[in-house]
Design a protein around this motif. Structure first.
Motif, short mmCIF file in Angstrom:
data_model
loop_
_atom_site.label_atom_id
_atom_site.label_comp_id
_atom_site.label_asym_id
_atom_site.label_seq_id
_atom_site.Cartn_x
_atom_site.Cartn_y
_atom_site.Cartn_z
N LEU A 1 2.55 1.91 -3.39
CA LEU A 1 1.69 2.50 -4.40
C LEU A 1 1.42 3.98 -4.12
CD1 LEU A 1 -1.07 -0.09 -5.38
CD2 LEU A 1 0.80 0.81 -6.77
N LEU A 2 1.53 4.38 -2.87
CA LEU A 2 1.33 5.79 -2.53
C LEU A 2 2.53 6.64 -2.93
CD1 LEU A 2 -0.36 5.65 1.02
CD2 LEU A 2 -1.42 6.30 -1.15
N TRP B 1 -6.14 -1.35 4.04
CA TRP B 1 -5.37 -0.25 3.46
C TRP B 1 -4.85 -0.63 2.07
CZ3 TRP B 1 0.22 1.44 5.05
CH2 TRP B 1 0.52 2.66 4.41
N GLY B 2 -4.38 -1.85 1.94
CA GLY B 2 -3.85 -2.29 0.66
C GLY B 2 -4.91 -2.32 -0.43
N SER C 1 -7.74 -0.69 -0.45
CA SER C 1 -8.18 0.69 -0.69
C SER C 1 -7.21 1.41 -1.62
CB SER C 1 -8.28 1.45 0.63
OG SER C 1 -9.24 0.87 1.48
N THR C 2 -5.92 1.18 -1.44
CA THR C 2 -4.92 1.83 -2.27
C THR C 2 -4.99 1.33 -3.71
OG1 THR C 2 -3.47 1.98 -0.33
CG2 THR C 2 -2.47 2.37 -2.49
N ALA D 1 0.83 -1.20 0.00
CA ALA D 1 0.00 0.00 0.00
C ALA D 1 0.87 1.25 0.00
CB ALA D 1 -0.93 -0.01 1.22
N LYS E 1 -7.94 3.04 -5.28
CA LYS E 1 -7.67 4.44 -5.62
C LYS E 1 -6.82 4.55 -6.87
CE LYS E 1 -8.01 6.20 -0.89
NZ LYS E 1 -7.27 6.79 0.26
N GLU E 2 -5.90 3.59 -7.03
CA GLU E 2 -5.09 3.58 -8.23
C GLU E 2 -5.94 3.35 -9.47
OE1 GLU E 2 -1.50 3.62 -9.11
OE2 GLU E 2 -1.87 4.96 -7.45
#
Length: 260
Positions: A168-169, A250-251, A253-254, A165, A257-258
């Motif tokens: 990717l941020l 979190w992972g 969700s990320t 996660a 979002k990507e």
């Protein structure tokens, strides 16, 4: 046509994640040294540092390697998994992530396919470490060892999911490396991996109690001594499950979002 755009399109979450897992596994198997490199640091600690601590730990009661090996397992799980995101940055740079995003595969499958690879790696390395511990004189407590390895694999999965996660941020090794090292250093020092925290000052022991990994180390250690009651491993198991759940959330969700 990609792997996902075959009959796998209408498959289950498990089928989709296995497609990702198989690809990740093939990439790693091209260089089988990945298992040995990942386990080398804990093995060196066990072989070189273990005998140094053995007289001290023996004074506390019990087998010194039943005390030391669990700490090395948690170090293996957390430290090894927290660097999993670096490979994801490479995949993002090469366009692999973008190619996966255009497929109908669920975002959770994209994460879990990678987690399966990380969990398998941690499991293999943990078994190697336990076998070495048994050779060096650790007491064999089958159920306790299985419970300890299970906790290790789960906390490793939490670390891998969080690492993916975060990767990717930030999408940059230059950012990820110092932040990861900054987080891992207090975890290493305050979790009681090397020495019991009650050897230090009271304020240091109090600070250590705040860190979840300290309770996880205690739980794995208790299981290796054969203490499997809720009072012995309850806090550690609880924190492991909570951290795994939060990291997976979190992972996923990320990854979503990507896709936005």
């Amino acid at each position: 046509m990609t792997e996902f755009q075959q009959p796998v399109l209408k498959s289950s979450f498990l089928r989709e994640s296995m497609v990702v897992f198989n690809r990740q596994l093939r990439m790693n198997l091209r260089n089988p040294a990945w298992v040995l490199i990942g386990v080398m640091q804990p093995i060196l600690y066990l072989v070189l540092f273990g005998p140094l601590l053995e007289p001290l730990i023996t004074q506390l009661g019990g087998n010194a390697y039943n005390w030391f090996v669990p700490g090395m397992l948690v170090q293996l799980g957390v430290f090894g998994a927290m660097f999993a995101g670096f490979s994801l940055i490479g995949e993002w740079r090469e366009g692999v992530i973008e190619a996966e995003r255009v497929t109908p595969a669920s975002r959770g499958a994209l994460l879990f396919g990678r987690l399966y690879r990380d969990l398998l790696q941690i499991l293999v390395q943990a078994i190697i470490l336990v076998i070495l511990g048994l050779i060096m004189g650790m007491d064999f407590k089958p159920l306790g060892i299985l419970v300890g390895i299970a906790i290790t694999v789960l906390i490793g999965g939490a670390g891998a999911a969080a690492s993916n996660a975060f990767a990717l941020l930030v999408k940059s090794e230059d950012v990820m490396a110092p932040v990861t090292n900054m987080l891992l250093m207090p975890i290493l020092l305050l979790s009681g991996i090397f020495l019991p925290m009650n050897f230090g000052a009271q304020w240091l022991e109090t600070l250590a109690d705040i860190i979840p990994t300290k309770h996880i180390v205690d739980a794995v250690r208790a299981s290796f001594f054969g203490d499997l009651g809720f009072a012995d491993i309850g806090w550690g198991v609880g924190w492991t499950v909570v951290l795994f759940g939060l990291a997976v959330w979190w992972g996923i969700s990320t990854f979503r979002k990507e896709n936005a």
